[in-house]
Design a protein around this motif. Structure first.
Motif, short mmCIF file in Angstrom:
data_model
loop_
_atom_site.label_atom_id
_atom_site.label_comp_id
_atom_site.label_asym_id
_atom_site.label_seq_id
_atom_site.Cartn_x
_atom_site.Cartn_y
_atom_site.Cartn_z
N MET A 65 0.71 -1.23 -0.16
CA MET A 65 0.09 0.00 0.04
C MET A 65 0.98 1.30 0.05
O MET A 65 1.81 1.21 0.71
CB MET A 65 -0.89 0.13 1.23
N LYS A 66 0.56 2.34 -0.74
CA LYS A 66 1.01 3.49 -1.01
C LYS A 66 0.49 4.52 -0.34
O LYS A 66 -0.73 4.60 -0.60
CB LYS A 66 1.86 3.81 -2.31
N GLN A 67 0.81 5.53 0.23
CA GLN A 67 0.07 6.69 0.81
C GLN A 67 0.75 7.91 0.20
O GLN A 67 1.79 8.23 0.10
CB GLN A 67 0.30 6.72 2.14
N PHE A 68 -0.19 9.07 0.05
CA PHE A 68 0.18 10.37 -0.69
C PHE A 68 -0.80 11.45 -0.15
O PHE A 68 -1.87 11.08 0.25
CB PHE A 68 0.08 10.38 -2.08
N THR A 69 -0.37 12.33 0.35
CA THR A 69 -0.92 13.63 0.71
C THR A 69 -0.99 14.75 -0.35
O THR A 69 -0.01 15.02 -0.61
CB THR A 69 -0.27 14.12 2.01
N ALA A 70 -2.15 14.94 -0.56
CA ALA A 70 -2.52 16.00 -1.72
C ALA A 70 -1.97 17.39 -1.23
O ALA A 70 -2.39 17.88 -0.21
CB ALA A 70 -3.80 15.95 -1.86
N GLY A 71 -1.01 17.90 -2.02
CA GLY A 71 -0.58 19.28 -1.73
C GLY A 71 -1.40 20.31 -2.47
O GLY A 71 -2.49 20.10 -3.00
N ALA A 72 -0.94 21.48 -2.49
CA ALA A 72 -1.68 22.82 -2.98
C ALA A 72 -1.80 22.51 -4.52
O ALA A 72 -2.79 22.82 -5.01
CB ALA A 72 -0.93 24.09 -2.71
#
Length: 318
Positions: free
Chosen positions: A1-8
């Protein structure tokens, strides 16, 4: 599983596009299957492909590791990028000068490009950190042929890229060019029809509609003449592949130095080895208030002292 945090720069991006941008070689069928099987979540909940991300959203992808690029084993040496001339800049975008022979985007030759120089420029200024961005890279909103010089718009943010593309699509920016022709074309608005042969990357222009032909509209104003040559200001009403070069050749006044549609004899005689064509100005119409770039309404961005004027002056001395 990969996680990403949405930026501006992911704020407002479609979730399916985001997943495509952070994966490598993921088939569309598997992408949408992953949505159906709840293997793509935002903030712990299942979402649809058309969900629009918000800054700070946590995106979880339960997708096989093979579809994510492996971390490089050793640092890749930075490519040397050409000097960058910035004609206009604000917090959202920059208008860049592209010299003749420089590609807008990289191709199979591996040559450095204008977008490479733009990204390096923003990284050096501290306005772009590739390690901190999940999916967005600064991008060009329009392009010029390799042999054409002039103004190209670069977007620093996803919102600027999205909204500038809307401006261009809705014909809310007028592009003007200067060109030197062999022969003097009639001034005024010219309408014809163009078909692009993608295999040979060449177009055909004719006076009447035909199968596969699209309408082209080109405005021509005469600035100066010198013997058989003319300095012309060109306004693009439509923006088709090779439109200016092919349309002027169809009108009997090809662009000087153009090896594809021009006059070989006069190209050699004058020593012009690339097309004398320069994108010199961008003028924005009244933009909708909801467009984040609406501050550009009514603004004209010009290339000061374009080299093409010196090229035309040199013809008088030949």
């Amino acid at each position: 599983m990969k996680q990403f945090t949405a930026g501006a720069n992911e704020d407002g991006a479609r979730l399916s596009r985001f997943v495509e941008s952070v994966t490598t070689g993921l088939p569309a069928s598997l992408l949408y299957k992953s949505f159906r099987n709840k293997r793509i979540k935002v903030n712990g909940k299942r979402q649809t492909p058309d969900y629009r991300l918000h800054q700070g959203d946590l995106v979880e992808l339960y997708i096989n590791d093979e579809f994510f690029a492996a971390a490089p084993q050793k640092p890749v040496p930075a490519r040397r990028t050409p000097p960058l001339k910035v004609v206009y800049e604000d917090e959202a975008l920059a208008v860049l000068y592209k010299p003749a022979h420089l590609l807008c985007h990289g191709d199979r030759t591996g040559d450095v490009s204008l977008v490479d120089a733009f990204i390096a420029y923003l990284a050096q200024k501290g306005e772009f950190d590739p390690q901190a961005e999940a999916s967005f890279k600064p991008a060009l909103c329009n392009r010029l042929d390799r042999g054409t010089e002039g103004l190209v718009v670069g977007a620093k943010t996803y919102a600027a890229l999205r909204d500038m593309n809307t401006i261009i699509r809705d014909d809310l920016v007028r592009k003007e060019y200067l060109t030197i022709t062999f022969g003097v074309p009639a001034a005024g608005r010219h309408v014809a029809y163009l078909r692009h042969d993608e295999k040979n990357n060449k177009v055909k222009v004719q006076a009447e509609p035909g199968e596969g032909f699209k309408q082209i509209i080109t405005d021509v104003a005469l600035e100066r003449t010198e013997g058989p040559f003319a300095l012309c200001r060109i306004g693009l009403v439509t923006g088709r592949t090779h439109q200016i070069r092919a349309h002027l050749a169809f009108l009997g006044a090809p662009v000087l130095g153009d090896i594809k549609y021009g006059n070989r004899k006069w190209n050699e005689k004058t020593g012009f080895k690339t097309q004398a064509l320069c994108a010199v100005s961008l003028t924005f119409a009244q933009l909708p208030p909801e467009n984040t770039l609406c501050g550009l309404s009514g603004k004209t961005i010009r290339l000061e002292h374009p080299v093409i004027l010196d090229k035309f002056a040199s013809l008088a001395r030949k």
